[in-house]
Design a protein around this motif. Sequence first.
Motif, PDB file in Angstrom:
ATOM      1  N   UNK A   1       0.549  15.697  -3.283  1.00 17.42           N
ATOM      2  CA  UNK A   1       1.391  14.549  -3.616  1.00 17.42           C
ATOM      3  C   UNK A   1       2.428  14.310  -2.525  1.00 17.42           C
ATOM      4  N   UNK A   2       2.991  15.386  -2.009  1.00 15.83           N
ATOM      5  CA  UNK A   2       3.988  15.252  -0.944  1.00 15.83           C
ATOM      6  C   UNK A   2       3.394  14.561   0.273  1.00 15.83           C
ATOM      7  N   UNK A   3       2.155  14.871   0.611  1.00 16.52           N
ATOM      8  CA  UNK A   3       1.487  14.195   1.733  1.00 16.52           C
ATOM      9  C   UNK A   3       1.380  12.699   1.451  1.00 16.52           C
ATOM     10  N   UNK A   4       1.012  12.347   0.211  1.00 16.00           N
ATOM     11  CA  UNK A   4       0.939  10.922  -0.153  1.00 16.00           C
ATOM     12  C   UNK A   4       2.301  10.247  -0.046  1.00 16.00           C
ATOM     13  N   UNK A   5       3.357  10.960  -0.420  1.00 11.36           N
ATOM     14  CA  UNK A   5       4.698  10.383  -0.326  1.00 11.36           C
ATOM     15  C   UNK A   5       5.071  10.092   1.126  1.00 11.36           C
ATOM     16  N   UNK A   6       4.818  11.052   2.019  1.00 11.56           N
ATOM     17  CA  UNK A   6       5.118  10.827   3.432  1.00 11.56           C
ATOM     18  C   UNK A   6       4.274   9.688   4.006  1.00 11.56           C
ATOM     19  N   UNK A   7       2.989   9.647   3.671  1.00 10.47           N
ATOM     20  CA  UNK A   7       2.137   8.543   4.127  1.00 10.47           C
ATOM     21  C   UNK A   7       2.640   7.204   3.586  1.00 10.47           C
ATOM     22  N   UNK A   8       2.982   7.181   2.303  1.00 15.82           N
ATOM     23  CA  UNK A   8       3.527   5.963   1.709  1.00 15.82           C
ATOM     24  C   UNK A   8       4.772   5.501   2.441  1.00 15.82           C
TER      25      UNK A   8
ATOM     26  N   UNK B   1      17.435   1.789   2.438  1.00 14.91           N
ATOM     27  CA  UNK B   1      16.857   2.404   1.240  1.00 14.91           C
ATOM     28  C   UNK B   1      15.711   3.352   1.586  1.00 14.91           C
ATOM     29  N   UNK B   2      14.798   2.944   2.475  1.00 16.72           N
ATOM     30  CA  UNK B   2      13.686   3.834   2.822  1.00 16.72           C
ATOM     31  C   UNK B   2      14.207   5.040   3.599  1.00 16.72           C
ATOM     32  N   UNK B   3      15.277   4.865   4.360  1.00 15.27           N
ATOM     33  CA  UNK B   3      15.898   6.006   5.044  1.00 15.27           C
ATOM     34  C   UNK B   3      16.446   7.023   4.054  1.00 15.27           C
ATOM     35  N   UNK B   4      17.119   6.533   3.022  1.00 11.08           N
ATOM     36  CA  UNK B   4      17.634   7.423   1.972  1.00 11.08           C
ATOM     37  C   UNK B   4      16.474   8.096   1.247  1.00 11.08           C
ATOM     38  N   UNK B   5      15.441   7.322   0.928  1.00  5.26           N
ATOM     39  CA  UNK B   5      14.289   7.884   0.216  1.00  5.26           C
ATOM     40  C   UNK B   5      13.601   8.973   1.033  1.00  5.26           C
ATOM     41  N   UNK B   6      13.415   8.744   2.329  1.00 11.62           N
ATOM     42  CA  UNK B   6      12.771   9.752   3.164  1.00 11.62           C
ATOM     43  C   UNK B   6      13.648  10.993   3.317  1.00 11.62           C
ATOM     44  N   UNK B   7      14.962  10.799   3.390  1.00 10.46           N
ATOM     45  CA  UNK B   7      15.872  11.942   3.446  1.00 10.46           C
ATOM     46  C   UNK B   7      15.771  12.769   2.169  1.00 10.46           C
ATOM     47  N   UNK B   8      15.773  12.099   1.018  1.00 12.24           N
ATOM     48  CA  UNK B   8      15.612  12.809  -0.245  1.00 12.24           C
ATOM     49  C   UNK B   8      14.272  13.531  -0.304  1.00 12.24           C
TER      50      UNK B   8
ATOM     51  N   UNK C   1       0.847  -1.197   0.000  1.00  9.29           N
ATOM     52  CA  UNK C   1       0.000   0.000   0.000  1.00  9.29           C
ATOM     53  C   UNK C   1       0.884   1.249   0.000  1.00  9.29           C
ATOM     54  N   UNK C   2       1.941   1.230   0.815  1.00 14.11           N
ATOM     55  CA  UNK C   2       2.876   2.359   0.841  1.00 14.11           C
ATOM     56  C   UNK C   2       3.554   2.579  -0.499  1.00 14.11           C
ATOM     57  N   UNK C   3       3.981   1.494  -1.124  1.00 13.08           N
ATOM     58  CA  UNK C   3       4.613   1.589  -2.445  1.00 13.08           C
ATOM     59  C   UNK C   3       3.627   2.145  -3.464  1.00 13.08           C
ATOM     60  N   UNK C   4       2.385   1.676  -3.404  1.00 10.69           N
ATOM     61  CA  UNK C   4       1.371   2.164  -4.353  1.00 10.69           C
ATOM     62  C   UNK C   4       1.137   3.659  -4.172  1.00 10.69           C
TER      63      UNK C   4
ATOM     64  N   UNK D   1       3.769   3.822   5.717  1.00 10.92           N
ATOM     65  CA  UNK D   1       3.248   2.462   5.503  1.00 10.92           C
ATOM     66  C   UNK D   1       4.381   1.492   5.148  1.00 10.92           C
ATOM     67  N   UNK D   2       5.317   1.944   4.323  1.00 11.37           N
ATOM     68  CA  UNK D   2       6.452   1.091   3.955  1.00 11.37           C
ATOM     69  C   UNK D   2       7.257   0.719   5.198  1.00 11.37           C
ATOM     70  N   UNK D   3       7.554   1.702   6.029  1.00  7.84           N
ATOM     71  CA  UNK D   3       8.307   1.432   7.260  1.00  7.84           C
ATOM     72  C   UNK D   3       7.543   0.449   8.147  1.00  7.84           C
ATOM     73  N   UNK D   4       6.229   0.636   8.264  1.00  9.84           N
ATOM     74  CA  UNK D   4       5.424  -0.293   9.060  1.00  9.84           C
ATOM     75  C   UNK D   4       5.530  -1.718   8.547  1.00  9.84           C
ATOM     76  N   UNK D   5       5.427  -1.887   7.239  1.00 14.47           N
ATOM     77  CA  UNK D   5       5.548  -3.217   6.654  1.00 14.47           C
ATOM     78  C   UNK D   5       6.922  -3.826   6.886  1.00 14.47           C
TER      79      UNK D   5
END
Length: 190
Positions: A76-83, A109-116, A35-38, A86-90
């Motif tokens: 869109x930025x809100x969706x990215x943070x929510x995603x 990888x998700x740490x790098x993505x969230x930093x970016x 769901x987070x990836x989507x 969810x990814x971290x939760x999974x």
Amino acid sequence: MDTTYFPILMKQLTEFGERFMANRMLTSSMLLFYFGVALWLGGLMFFGFGVAGTLFTSLPSRDIAGAVNRAILSRLTILEYLGGCFIIGGLLIHNRKEKGIVWKLPFIMIGIMLTLLVVYSIIIGSQMNTLVSDISSFDHPQEQDKDLIAGFTSLHHLYSSLVKLNLFLGFVLFVWQTLLYSLPNGKKSE
């Protein structure tokens, strides 16, 4: 009403329930992760392919298209943070207790993505918004706007490059975690 299928349906639902309960942690992890990836990757792809270019070719002015674009980007930025959440939760449900770099790589990888995401959505985005407010018009720029527009264009290229990098990292994360989920019988590496 034909009731011959009712016992079969009940048996199948019971089997489904038993299998789900036996694998509920894996199932929960996968649901959160995908769901987070989507949300994140789907939002980025749709915006890049279906929204941004369409606005600037369909609307009568770049100023109007830019205003609409900024409003959509904020959502869109809100969706990215929510995603990302969810990814971290999974990942926490599925990978947290495992040893080895193959299990820790998704967290990196998700740490790098969230930093970016923080860099392009908050830092670069706010700089771009400040420049937009200082520019009189993108359609009919004044002489004093040319340097501001050049600065905006430079930041826009950096913003777009970081978003593309995040999209690439997201696809790598998607494939990597899918491979981890597909290990037979939940067997995990040491």
